[in-house]
Design an enzyme around this catalytic site. Structure first.
Site: not given
Ligand SMILES: NC(=O)c1ccc[n+]([C@@H]2O[C@H](COP(=O)([O-])OP(=O)(O)OC[C@H]3O[C@@H](n4cnc5c(N)ncnc54)[C@H](OP(=O)(O)O)[C@@H]3O)[C@@H](O)[C@H]2O)c1
Length: 289
Positions: A23, A174-175, A178
């Site tokens: 990642g 969260h942003h 996600k």
């Protein structure tokens, strides 16, 4: 360094630990490379990301946007197999996506390489299977829902509060990039709350949801979890305990990926001393004896 089977001894643990990153092009992967590129103990030896990605073959310094675009001589591999053949890592740090992380972790354990999985979205069934695979192969593995020490403390404080207050709801924020919901941290929080009490939020009235999902998801312990996704958010969680005449709120906010660095260091060092699956940084922070 002996990796297949057996524990690493104290004298061996002073050698650098060779880590490959899954990642590398993502937020977590880039931050890991930036933080550990020159670390004397954790030695980054390889990396990969999505199969056939445009960055395969590029230098990880370039992909991870290391300051000044520094070149490292380490090229991004096209996948797990190519990467381990090129760099023989001791540990894989996985910060990708659940299905990919699951495939990598199971393959790694089968080859005697220790996975540290920061990726969220693994189910309880996945965890059980990983635990049995790690035990069968005598290989250390870690799944870490949150590398931030502050977040781990927030979960531990919530677990303790759960002993005394039986009404609790978790709100994670969260942003908008996600994918999974609830977050790994919210799931881990609910599991930890269930360690303190088998059932929360006893029914007081017959509720009727006029919009499905309005009351959130329900953990088997009765803990309710609400997931917010908004631009501007990074990673935040509040655990709210309600009791007659009072509200206890335990909150944690991550403002950037720097809060994960020390937890990543702890997890990578710890997994080298294990021959089984360990879930959560709390197992290191609150270890007794
Ligand atoms: N444990 C913790 O403390 C913590 C903290 C924050 C986030 N997380 C979790 O860590 C994971 C990564 O977060 P992030 O913010 O870095 O996400 P991100 O920016 O979207 O990065 C995801 C990375 O995974 C790669 N990827 C996607 N699908 C893949 C596949 N099938 N095979 C191999 N690589 C694949 C992506 O490659 P491309 O760029 O080519 O798509 C990218 O490098 C998420 O599960 C997130 O919830 C954990």
């Amino acid at each position: 360094m002996p990796v297949i089977g057996g524990l690493v001894t104290a004298s061996e643990s002073s050698k650098p630990i060779k880590v490959a990153v899954a990642g590398v092009s993502g937020r977590m992967g880039k931050a890991f490379v930036q933080a550990f590129l020159h670390d004397p103990v954790i030695k980054i030896v390889g990396a990969w990301g999505r199969e056939n990605a445009e960055y395969v073959g590029l230098d990880i310094g370039q992909v991870a946007e290391v300051a000044g675009g520094a070149r490292t001589g380490i090229l991004v591999s096209s996948g797990f197999i190519e990467c381990i053949a090129a760099c023989s890592p001791d540990v894989i740090l996985d910060v990708t996506q659940a299905e990919a992380a699951w495939r990598t972790a199971t393959s790694a354990i089968g080859k005697g390489i220790r996975p540290v999985v920061g990726t969220s979205g693994l189910s309880q069934t996945h965890l059980k299977e990983l635990a049995s695979l790690a035990e069968k192969n005598n290989v250390g593995a870690m799944v870490v829902p949150n590398f931030s020490v502050g977040a781990v403390l927030m979960m531990e404080f919530a677990r303790q509060a759960g002993r005394f207050i039986p009404n609790v709801e978790v709100v994670e924020m969260h942003h908008t990039q996600k994918i999974d919901a609830p977050s790994g941290t919210a799931m881990h929080t609910a599991n930890k709350l269930a360690d303190s009490r088998s059932h929360y939020n006893a029914k007081r009235v017959e509720e009727k949801e006029l919009m499905p999902g309005a009351r959130g998801a329900v953990h088997p312990s009765g803990v309710r979890v609400h997931s917010l996704r908004l631009p501007g958010m990074i990673s935040h969680q509040e655990v709210l305990f309600g009791s007659e005449g009072e509200l206890l709120s335990i909150r944690h906010d991550s403002f950037n990926t720097k809060c994960f660095i020390e937890g990543e260091r702890m997890a990578i060092r710890h997994v080298m001393t294990q021959n089984k699956l360990v879930v959560g940084l709390d197992q290191i922070l609150f270890a007794t004896g």
